[in-house]
Scaffold this motif. Structure first.
Motif, PDB file in Angstrom:
ATOM      1  N   ASN A  52       0.823  -1.216   0.000  1.00 52.54           N
ATOM      2  CA  ASN A  52       0.000   0.000   0.000  1.00 52.54           C
ATOM      3  C   ASN A  52       0.854   1.262   0.000  1.00 52.54           C
ATOM      4  OD1 ASN A  52      -2.463  -1.269   0.030  1.00 52.54           O
ATOM      5  ND2 ASN A  52      -2.608  -1.327   2.255  1.00 52.54           N
ATOM      6  N   GLY A  53       2.058   1.140   0.553  1.00 47.48           N
ATOM      7  CA  GLY A  53       2.953   2.297   0.585  1.00 47.48           C
ATOM      8  C   GLY A  53       2.720   3.226   1.766  1.00 47.48           C
ATOM      9  N   PHE A  54       1.855   2.829   2.704  1.00 48.61           N
ATOM     10  CA  PHE A  54       1.664   3.674   3.897  1.00 48.61           C
ATOM     11  C   PHE A  54       1.246   2.823   5.091  1.00 48.61           C
ATOM     12  CE2 PHE A  54      -2.524   3.524   1.887  1.00 48.61           C
ATOM     13  CZ  PHE A  54      -3.368   3.285   2.955  1.00 48.61           C
ATOM     14  N   ILE A  55       1.479   3.398   6.289  1.00 50.48           N
ATOM     15  CA  ILE A  55       1.007   2.774   7.520  1.00 50.48           C
ATOM     16  C   ILE A  55       0.215   3.843   8.274  1.00 50.48           C
ATOM     17  CG2 ILE A  55       3.150   3.290   8.835  1.00 50.48           C
ATOM     18  CD1 ILE A  55       2.718   0.424  10.120  1.00 50.48           C
ATOM     19  N   THR A  56      -0.883   3.445   8.906  1.00 47.59           N
ATOM     20  CA  THR A  56      -1.757   4.424   9.552  1.00 47.59           C
ATOM     21  C   THR A  56      -1.639   4.352  11.069  1.00 47.59           C
ATOM     22  OG1 THR A  56      -3.286   4.162   7.719  1.00 47.59           O
ATOM     23  CG2 THR A  56      -4.121   5.314   9.651  1.00 47.59           C
ATOM     24  N   MET A  57      -1.360   5.507  11.660  1.00 44.13           N
ATOM     25  CA  MET A  57      -1.250   5.612  13.117  1.00 44.13           C
ATOM     26  C   MET A  57      -2.356   6.533  13.599  1.00 44.13           C
ATOM     27  SD  MET A  57      -0.234   8.055  15.419  1.00 44.13           S
ATOM     28  CE  MET A  57       1.245   8.893  15.877  1.00 44.13           C
ATOM     29  N   SER A  58      -3.034   6.181  14.684  1.00 48.25           N
ATOM     30  CA  SER A  58      -4.033   7.080  15.262  1.00 48.25           C
ATOM     31  C   SER A  58      -3.545   7.621  16.598  1.00 48.25           C
ATOM     32  CB  SER A  58      -5.371   6.362  15.453  1.00 48.25           C
ATOM     33  OG  SER A  58      -5.969   6.139  14.205  1.00 48.25           O
ATOM     34  N   THR A  59      -3.901   8.868  16.851  1.00 45.42           N
ATOM     35  CA  THR A  59      -3.480   9.517  18.087  1.00 45.42           C
ATOM     36  C   THR A  59      -4.507  10.577  18.477  1.00 45.42           C
ATOM     37  OG1 THR A  59      -1.541  10.446  19.204  1.00 45.42           O
ATOM     38  CG2 THR A  59      -2.082  11.373  17.037  1.00 45.42           C
ATOM     39  N   ASN A  60      -4.279  11.247  19.604  1.00 45.69           N
ATOM     40  CA  ASN A  60      -5.120  12.356  20.033  1.00 45.69           C
ATOM     41  C   ASN A  60      -4.182  13.527  20.308  1.00 45.69           C
ATOM     42  OD1 ASN A  60      -6.409  13.419  23.102  1.00 45.69           O
ATOM     43  ND2 ASN A  60      -7.492  13.750  21.199  1.00 45.69           N
ATOM     44  N   ALA A  61      -4.140  14.461  19.362  1.00 39.83           N
ATOM     45  CA  ALA A  61      -3.105  15.498  19.384  1.00 39.83           C
ATOM     46  C   ALA A  61      -3.395  16.627  20.379  1.00 39.83           C
ATOM     47  CB  ALA A  61      -2.913  16.058  17.978  1.00 39.83           C
TER      48      ALA A  61
END
Ligand code: GLN
Length: 278
Positions: A52-61
């Motif tokens: 896919n060419g990407f990795i997804t990270m979730s956070t709370n900025a």
């Protein structure tokens, strides 16, 4: 002989056409799925992430210095670690900014491959996600009005305390299991730690319970009005969360963390963000 070679060539050409059309069909539909749904995200093997060419990270900025906004950009310690994870895979890092209590669902629903959010690895969360090795020792701190009457954690008994929804600070103060040493009077929940601090300064609540380093950052910015108590309420460890059973990804994250610890890079990142420690 000549005839059989020709026959073979025809067969090969036919097979190639068949497999090409199969590939095209399959490729088109899986491509469409990955644009519109979670295909290739969250449940990905490392090969799929690379493809896919990407990795997804979730956070709370909302959690300086671990993740916060610098203009439109989300920056901080967790972002630097996440970038190293993406670099190790040779892919782009995509970041989702969501409410803290939506982070575990981001993983279980497959919207994110991992969560890096100053998240404490605790047993309740371990029921739903797997955690990497820990990368930071933290604890719940207490922020109070500078001239107020709360001088030690025990003075919180019976008081109105602000917390960030769904955090370990929320769990400690809400005290559903009755195991917390301090029995606060009532809990006010906020999506942003900053909003709790504003209410403290305005006198609407008596204290804010939040992780130590974000507490320090809030106090630094309002040092004429608020202070942090020396004693902490808990001792916790931050780790990166992944989908349950995604050992391939958790191994890669652990390898990245180990390399960063061994090289001193992780310490350099902490020093950079925590430089103003008082
Ligand atoms: N460490 C706390 C928790 O995991 C708070 C994290 C945060 O607010 N980003 O609940």
């Amino acid at each position: 002989m000549k005839k059989s070679v020709k026959f073979l060539a025809v067969c090969l050409a036919a097979a190639a056409m068949l497999s090409m059309s199969a590939c095209n069909g399959g490729g088109a539909s899986s491509g469409a799925a990955s644009d519109s749904s979670n295909s290739g995200v969250g449940t990905s093997t490392l090969d799929a992430i690379k493809k896919n060419g990407f990795i997804t990270m979730s956070t709370n900025a909302e959690f300086e210095p671990f993740e916060y906004k610098d203009g439109e950009k989300i920056v901080g310690i967790d972002l630097e670690i996440s970038q190293k994870i993406a670099d190790k895979l040779g892919v782009e890092l995509k970041v989702n900014d969501v409410a803290f209590d939506s982070l575990i669902p981001e993983i279980t629903s497959g919207k994110a491959d991992f969560v890096a959010a100053g998240m404490t690895a605790d047993d309740e969360r371990r029921k739903n996600v797997d955690f990497s090795d820990s990368y930071f020792d933290a604890g719940q701190a207490v922020i109070v009005k500078k001239d107020g009457d709360i001088k030690a954690p025990k003075d919180l008994n019976g008081k109105k305390v602000g917390v960030q929804t769904g955090t370990t600070g929320d769990k400690y103060c809400t005290n559903e299991e009755g195991t917390s040493e301090i029995k606060v009077g009532s809990v006010e929940r906020y999506n942003k730690g900053m909003d709790a601090v504003s209410d403290l300064i305005a006198g609407r609540i008596d204290a804010v319970v939040i992780d130590d380093f974000p507490a320090q950052k809030f106090v630094e910015k309002n040092s004429d009005k608020i202070a942090k108590l020396n004693d902490m309420l808990t001792s916790e460890q931050y780790a990166i969360a992944v989908k349950k059973g995604n050992t391939e990804l958790v191994d890669l994250i652990n390898e990245t963390l180990k390399e960063m610890k061994d090289s001193g890079d992780l310490q350099k990142i902490f020093d950079k963000y925590l430089a103003q420690e008082s």
